[in-house]
Design a protein around this motif. Structure first.
Motif, PDB file in Angstrom:
ATOM      1  N   ARG A 215      -6.725  16.329  40.964  1.00 40.58           N
ATOM      2  CA  ARG A 215      -5.578  16.531  40.087  1.00 40.58           C
ATOM      3  C   ARG A 215      -4.286  16.548  40.894  1.00 40.58           C
ATOM      4  N   GLY A 216      -4.384  16.972  42.160  1.00 35.56           N
ATOM      5  CA  GLY A 216      -3.179  17.172  42.930  1.00 35.56           C
ATOM      6  C   GLY A 216      -2.467  18.389  42.392  1.00 35.56           C
ATOM      7  N   LEU A 217      -1.199  18.221  42.025  1.00 36.68           N
ATOM      8  CA  LEU A 217      -0.385  19.323  41.531  1.00 36.68           C
ATOM      9  C   LEU A 217      -0.005  19.045  40.084  1.00 36.68           C
ATOM     10  N   ALA A 218      -0.371  19.964  39.176  1.00 41.30           N
ATOM     11  CA  ALA A 218      -0.029  19.826  37.757  1.00 41.30           C
ATOM     12  C   ALA A 218       0.733  21.065  37.324  1.00 41.30           C
ATOM     13  N   GLU A 219       1.960  20.876  36.866  1.00 39.67           N
ATOM     14  CA  GLU A 219       2.787  22.022  36.480  1.00 39.67           C
ATOM     15  C   GLU A 219       2.339  22.582  35.140  1.00 39.67           C
ATOM     16  N   VAL A 220       2.299  23.904  35.045  1.00 37.81           N
ATOM     17  CA  VAL A 220       1.999  24.571  33.786  1.00 37.81           C
ATOM     18  C   VAL A 220       3.271  24.572  32.942  1.00 37.81           C
ATOM     19  N   ILE A 221       3.245  23.832  31.835  1.00 38.99           N
ATOM     20  CA  ILE A 221       4.430  23.707  30.980  1.00 38.99           C
ATOM     21  C   ILE A 221       4.331  24.608  29.752  1.00 38.99           C
ATOM     22  N   GLU A 222       3.185  25.246  29.567  1.00 37.75           N
ATOM     23  CA  GLU A 222       3.012  26.189  28.464  1.00 37.75           C
ATOM     24  C   GLU A 222       1.940  27.187  28.866  1.00 37.75           C
ATOM     25  N   LEU A 223       2.223  28.476  28.684  1.00 41.34           N
ATOM     26  CA  LEU A 223       1.275  29.532  29.023  1.00 41.34           C
ATOM     27  C   LEU A 223       1.059  30.411  27.798  1.00 41.34           C
ATOM     28  N   ASP A 224      -0.160  30.389  27.275  1.00 43.47           N
ATOM     29  CA  ASP A 224      -0.503  31.156  26.070  1.00 43.47           C
ATOM     30  C   ASP A 224       0.475  30.883  24.925  1.00 43.47           C
ATOM     31  N   GLY A 225       0.822  29.600  24.755  1.00 48.06           N
ATOM     32  CA  GLY A 225       1.684  29.197  23.654  1.00 48.06           C
ATOM     33  C   GLY A 225       3.169  29.331  23.923  1.00 48.06           C
ATOM     34  N   ARG A 226       3.537  29.871  25.075  1.00 53.75           N
ATOM     35  CA  ARG A 226       4.946  30.042  25.416  1.00 53.75           C
ATOM     36  C   ARG A 226       5.382  28.901  26.335  1.00 53.75           C
ATOM     37  N   GLY A 227       6.318  28.090  25.851  1.00 56.59           N
ATOM     38  CA  GLY A 227       6.787  26.963  26.639  1.00 56.59           C
ATOM     39  C   GLY A 227       7.531  27.421  27.887  1.00 56.59           C
ATOM     40  N   ARG A 228       7.483  26.584  28.922  1.00 56.75           N
ATOM     41  CA  ARG A 228       8.136  26.914  30.182  1.00 56.75           C
ATOM     42  C   ARG A 228       9.044  25.759  30.610  1.00 56.75           C
ATOM     43  N   ALA A 229      10.182  26.102  31.174  1.00 59.41           N
ATOM     44  CA  ALA A 229      11.090  25.088  31.710  1.00 59.41           C
ATOM     45  C   ALA A 229      10.466  24.467  32.953  1.00 59.41           C
ATOM     46  N   ARG A 230      10.700  23.180  33.136  1.00 56.57           N
ATOM     47  CA  ARG A 230      10.162  22.497  34.304  1.00 56.57           C
ATOM     48  C   ARG A 230      10.872  22.995  35.561  1.00 56.57           C
ATOM     49  N   SER A 231      10.098  23.133  36.635  1.00 59.70           N
ATOM     50  CA  SER A 231      10.638  23.645  37.890  1.00 59.70           C
ATOM     51  C   SER A 231      11.139  22.508  38.772  1.00 59.70           C
ATOM     52  N   PRO A 232      12.287  22.669  39.426  1.00 64.09           N
ATOM     53  CA  PRO A 232      12.766  21.647  40.364  1.00 64.09           C
ATOM     54  C   PRO A 232      11.899  21.542  41.616  1.00 64.09           C
ATOM     55  N   TRP A 233      10.997  22.500  41.813  1.00 60.39           N
ATOM     56  CA  TRP A 233      10.104  22.458  42.970  1.00 60.39           C
ATOM     57  C   TRP A 233       8.942  21.489  42.780  1.00 60.39           C
ATOM     58  N   THR A 234       8.687  21.054  41.568  1.00 61.23           N
ATOM     59  CA  THR A 234       7.492  20.256  41.308  1.00 61.23           C
ATOM     60  C   THR A 234       7.457  18.978  42.143  1.00 61.23           C
ATOM     61  N   GLY A 235       8.561  18.260  42.191  1.00 58.81           N
ATOM     62  CA  GLY A 235       8.587  17.020  42.966  1.00 58.81           C
ATOM     63  C   GLY A 235       8.306  17.251  44.436  1.00 58.81           C
ATOM     64  N   ARG A 236       8.931  18.271  45.000  1.00 63.64           N
ATOM     65  CA  ARG A 236       8.725  18.579  46.421  1.00 63.64           C
ATOM     66  C   ARG A 236       7.276  18.932  46.712  1.00 63.64           C
ATOM     67  N   LEU A 237       6.706  19.800  45.873  1.00 55.48           N
ATOM     68  CA  LEU A 237       5.326  20.226  46.094  1.00 55.48           C
ATOM     69  C   LEU A 237       4.354  19.068  45.871  1.00 55.48           C
ATOM     70  N   SER A 238       4.642  18.209  44.901  1.00 52.17           N
ATOM     71  CA  SER A 238       3.779  17.044  44.665  1.00 52.17           C
ATOM     72  C   SER A 238       3.756  16.140  45.884  1.00 52.17           C
ATOM     73  N   ARG A 239       4.913  15.950  46.521  1.00 55.43           N
ATOM     74  CA  ARG A 239       4.963  15.098  47.704  1.00 55.43           C
ATOM     75  C   ARG A 239       4.147  15.704  48.840  1.00 55.43           C
TER      76      ARG A 239
END
Length: 246
Positions: A215-239
């Motif tokens: 899977r690599g790195l998959a950001e959690v965009i919803e936790l128990d039905g509560r939406g989450r803003a995307r993190s600017p760290w995702t691209g860096r961590l994916s790389r």
């Protein structure tokens, strides 16, 4: 290759590793093989050397596609020798898509404490994955995050957990949790630390990700039905996760 009385077939007594092959290279190879050896030792299985199978998989898999190398070692029949084999298949498109699309996650109590008895095999990657698969089915189109009886986040049925808090990347410390090779690599490269978090802590965090070899790195965009803003760290961590270790 497997006898009907193989203990891996009868009781799930065996271990496995899943390794990501990209550009003809088995990523984090040494760490995966070391974890497989530790898992086999916990089950008192004498692990045959898997290195030649990894070499063959690297040589045979096409260099322009992502491969999922699965190494499996069963305990063999009573009084017999362990059986080691490997398969290589393409990484599913749905798994690759999660890297960009993220995942929706629901929490569920695992019914276990972080304090496990000495005989517990939760830190071994065993073939007894029926409970993991049942958990994934019950979550439907979402992923699941297990929580201990004390209320602390543990892991997904098929991935490790990392989160960002106060500018520091954290990963589950490993109490009763399968130590994730990819999480360990990510924390090392990103200057992260091991820690613990409740679901409320995760809610307050600046980013949550599920991490695994394929899977690599998959950001959690919803936790128990509560939406989450995307993190600017995702691209860096994916790389970090996707680049070839130097």
């Amino acid at each position: 290759m497997l006898r009907p009385d193989d203990r891996g077939v009868l009781y799930g007594e065996g271990v496995f590793e899943t390794v990501w092959i990209r550009d003809g290279v088995a990523r984090l190879r040494d760490a995966h093989l070391a974890r497989m050896a530790r898992s086999a030792a916990l089950l008192e299985i004498t692990l045959p050397d898997p290195a030649p199978l990894v070499d063959e998989a690297e040589a045979r898999w096409r260099a322009d596609g992502e491969g999922a190398l699965r190494l499996v070692c069963t305990a063999g029949p009573a009084g017999g020798e362990p059986v080691l084999y490997a398969t290589v298949t393409p990484v599913p498109e749905a798994v690759i898509a999660q890297r960009a699309d993220g995942v929706r996650v629901v929490t569920a109590e695992a019914g276990v404490s972080r304090e496990r008895p000495g005989w517990s095999l939760t830190t071994a990657k065993t073939l007894s994955y029926a409970a993991n698969l049942a958990a994934r089915r019950s979550a439907g189109d979402r992923d699941m995050l297990w929580v201990s009886t004390e209320g602390y986040a543990l892991e997904s049925p098929t991935a490790g957990l990392v989160w960002l808090s106060d500018g520091v990347l954290h990963g589950v410390a490993g109490d009763g949790v399968l130590p994730s090779v990819t999480v360990a690599h990510l924390l090392s490269e990103a200057g992260g630390v091991h820690g613990e978090a409740t679901v409320a802590d995760l809610d307050r965090s600046d980013g949550i990700w599920l991490v695994s070899a394929l899977r690599g790195l998959a950001e959690v965009i919803e936790l128990d039905g509560r939406g989450r803003a995307r993190s600017p760290w995702t691209g860096r961590l994916s790389r970090i996760v996707s680049r070839r270790p130097g």
